[in-house]
Design an enzyme around this catalytic site. Structure first.
Site, PDB file in Angstrom:
ATOM      1  CB  ALA B  10      -0.917  -0.008   1.229  1.00  0.00           C
ATOM      2  CB  THR B  77      10.403  -4.321   1.848  1.00  0.00           C
ATOM      3  OG1 THR B  77      11.412  -4.026   2.821  1.00  0.00           O
ATOM      4  CG2 THR B  77      10.953  -4.010   0.459  1.00  0.00           C
ATOM      5  CE  LYS B 106       6.181  -0.654  12.195  1.00  0.00           C
ATOM      6  NZ  LYS B 106       5.276  -0.357  11.090  1.00  0.00           N
ATOM      7  CB  VAL B 133       7.119   7.238  14.412  1.00  0.00           C
ATOM      8  CG1 VAL B 133       6.330   7.561  15.681  1.00  0.00           C
ATOM      9  CG2 VAL B 133       8.339   6.402  14.745  1.00  0.00           C
ATOM     10  N   GLY B 135       2.542   7.311  10.700  1.00  0.00           N
ATOM     11  CA  GLY B 135       2.080   7.586   9.345  1.00  0.00           C
ATOM     12  C   GLY B 135       2.223   9.042   8.936  1.00  0.00           C
ATOM     13  CG  ASP B 201       2.761  -1.359  14.550  1.00  0.00           C
ATOM     14  OD1 ASP B 201       3.557  -1.354  13.594  1.00  0.00           O
ATOM     15  OD2 ASP B 201       1.983  -0.415  14.792  1.00  0.00           O
ATOM     16  CE  LYS B 205       3.756   2.342  13.965  1.00  0.00           C
ATOM     17  NZ  LYS B 205       2.312   2.146  13.873  1.00  0.00           N
TER      18      LYS B 205
END
Lengths: 177, 314
Positions: B10, B77, B106, B133, B135, B201, B205
């Protein structure tokens, strides 16, 4: 004047009130009239003493000199003062515990938290929608001495770990604003 | 700038689609099995179309993109843990050629931060990673503007999936499993939402923020983070929180060299109590109080916007 007796400190006063309308207000007036700054009032409605009285815990701020005057004024007004300590209960924190609270002896959990810290459990709400044999949650409000929040949280975590309970902690004061 | 975009999910696809809008050209585009390269700029629409219909972006090999003519390598990726490959290798390839690298992945900055910085020191190229971090939210660039030494703490809701689930549980009084299934139906949660709901996730961040804030060169990885997820949160816990004017949010907290992720109680009206898939980062500054940055923390075009903002900063 920078005399140390002018320094405002936190106090907790434990009172016993007759269960009649207007009694709480009557107990608070001497505090306000004598220069005390009310911080919180904990009204233990569900916990009536053997004499049919209601325990009330009042946190307030005042100078030591004024505090003495407040206690005298309360007694003069016929209010039963159980305890008028100089303990500083200036920080309140709320945590939620989730897990098998009932099966792991909730009252033992609370007394262990109480014993291992200087904190006092001032409020407890339990929610066990699926019955006491299933997981349930408890919201616990603790009053702790200023600066002792980290230590209190460590103790709560230790007790919770031993009983496989999950702790949902509050954010540090700085993160709440 | 000429961009080589590696990764056709995306985010990578959105970067290819939006690059022209930002005045950049894409000279190379690769997914895991194919590539399209054109020094004059690839046909973005054709490559994206081919990805949709044939599952490949072009007829070249993926390595062709790394060897192509470009100024900035966009690494988009999937995030991997441990050695952070192949993302890390892609960043190295760009820096060794004295090119810039902009990351949406990340892994390299969460798991091998010191290695990335060492490569950057030996290179003419610069590494930026705003998109990793929050978006679209300018979290890292704001930290950079303030100077990390003037930021004392960062707290945030940095995972939209976990936040969506907690928000729905609280407002509808539903349980975790029910809301998770709903989130999957809506496309808010992945088929395998493990990294979102177990806190990994958000922790990645937090680790990236800790690396950026670290002024003594201490390197942080996921192993340094204390992580707890939301899978065990019960409806009754949220109900008790609500009765007290609070709510539960999965908060990533970076303060004093520690990274901690877990469900925390926050007042209902606090900035950190964002609902739905919104994210927020709250910076505690030394001289300017609290600064709240809120917005869309995920999504293709949103994250691509952060990537292209980084490209603009180079």
């Amino acid at each position: 004047m920078s005399d140390s007796t002018d320094e405002v400190r936190s106090y907790t006063v434990r009172l016993e009130l007759v269960d009649e309308p207007g009694e709480l207000l009557r107990a608070l007036e001497p505090i306000a009239d004598n220069g005390g700054n009310l911080l919180s009032i904990f009204h233990e409605r569900g916990n009536v003493t053997p004499r049919g009285h209601i325990p009330v815990e009042v946190d307030l701020e005042a100078t030591p000199e004024r505090f003495d005057g407040i206690v005298d004024a309360l007694r003069d007004a016929g209010i039963n003062v159980i305890q008028a300590g100089a303990e500083q209960y200036s920080e309140a924190l709320t945590v939620i515990l989730t897990g098998h609270l009932v099966n792991t002896d909730l009252s033992d959990t609370l007394s262990r938290i109480h014993e291992s810290t200087d904190a006092t459990v001032t409020d407890l709400s339990l929610s066990a929608p699926a019955g006491t044999d299933d997981t349930s949650s408890a919201r616990i409000r603790l009053a702790t001495e200023e600066g002792a929040v980290d230590e209190t949280m460590r103790s709560v975590r230790t007790v919770a770990d031993e009983k496989s309970l999950q702790v949902i902690e509050p954010l540090a004061a700085g993160g709440e604003a | 700038m000429r961009l080589a975009v590696v990764g056709a999910g995306a985010v990578g696809s959105s970067v290819v689609e939006l690059a022209g809008d930002h005045g950049h050209s894409v000279t190379a585009f690769a997914d895991s099995s194919s590539a399209v390269v054109d020094a004059d700029g690839i046909d973005a629409a054709e490559a994206l179309d081919r990805k949709r219909t044939d599952g490949v972006v072009g007829s070249g090999a993926p390595e062709d993109a790394l060897a192509a003519e470009y100024d900035v390598l966009v690494e988009a990726t999937p995030t991997t843990l441990g050695d952070a490959e192949p993302g890390f290798g892609h960043v190295r390839a760009a820096l060794e050629r004295d090119r810039h690298a902009v990351l949406a992945n990340k892994g390299p900055v969460a798991e091998r931060y010191a290695d990335v910085r060492a490569l950057e020191r030996d290179s003419e190229g610069t590494v930026l990673f705003e998109a990793t971090v929050g978006g679209a939210m300018p979290v890292l660039s704001t930290i950079a503007d303030f100077d990390p030494s003037h930021i004392t703490a960062v707290r945030g809701v940095l995972n939209g999936t976990a936040n969506f689930i907690l928000s729905r549980m609280a407002t509808e009084g539903l349980d975790y499993e029910h809301v998770l299934a709903e989130a999957q139906d809506l496309g808010v949660a992945e088929a395998d939402p493990t990294f979102d709901v177990d806190g990994t996730d958000a922790a990645l961040k937090g680790v990236i923020i800790a690396n950026v804030l670290s002024d003594d060169g201490t390197e942080y990885t996921l192993d340094d983070a204390e992580v707890e997820g939301i899978q065990e949160i019960s409806g009754s816990a949220l109900e008790l929180a609500r009765a007290d004017g609070r709510t539960v949010r999965l908060i990533a907290e970076v303060v004093g060299g520690s990274v901690r992720v877990g469900p925390r109680l926050v007042p209902d009206n606090a900035p950190l109590a964002v609902s739905g898939t919104r994210n927020i980062a709250q910076l505690e500054t030394e001289h300017a109080g609290q600064l709240n940055i809120s917005g869309r923390g995920a999504g293709g075009p949103e994250t691509a916007s952060a990537v292209l903002a980084d490209v603009g900063r180079l």
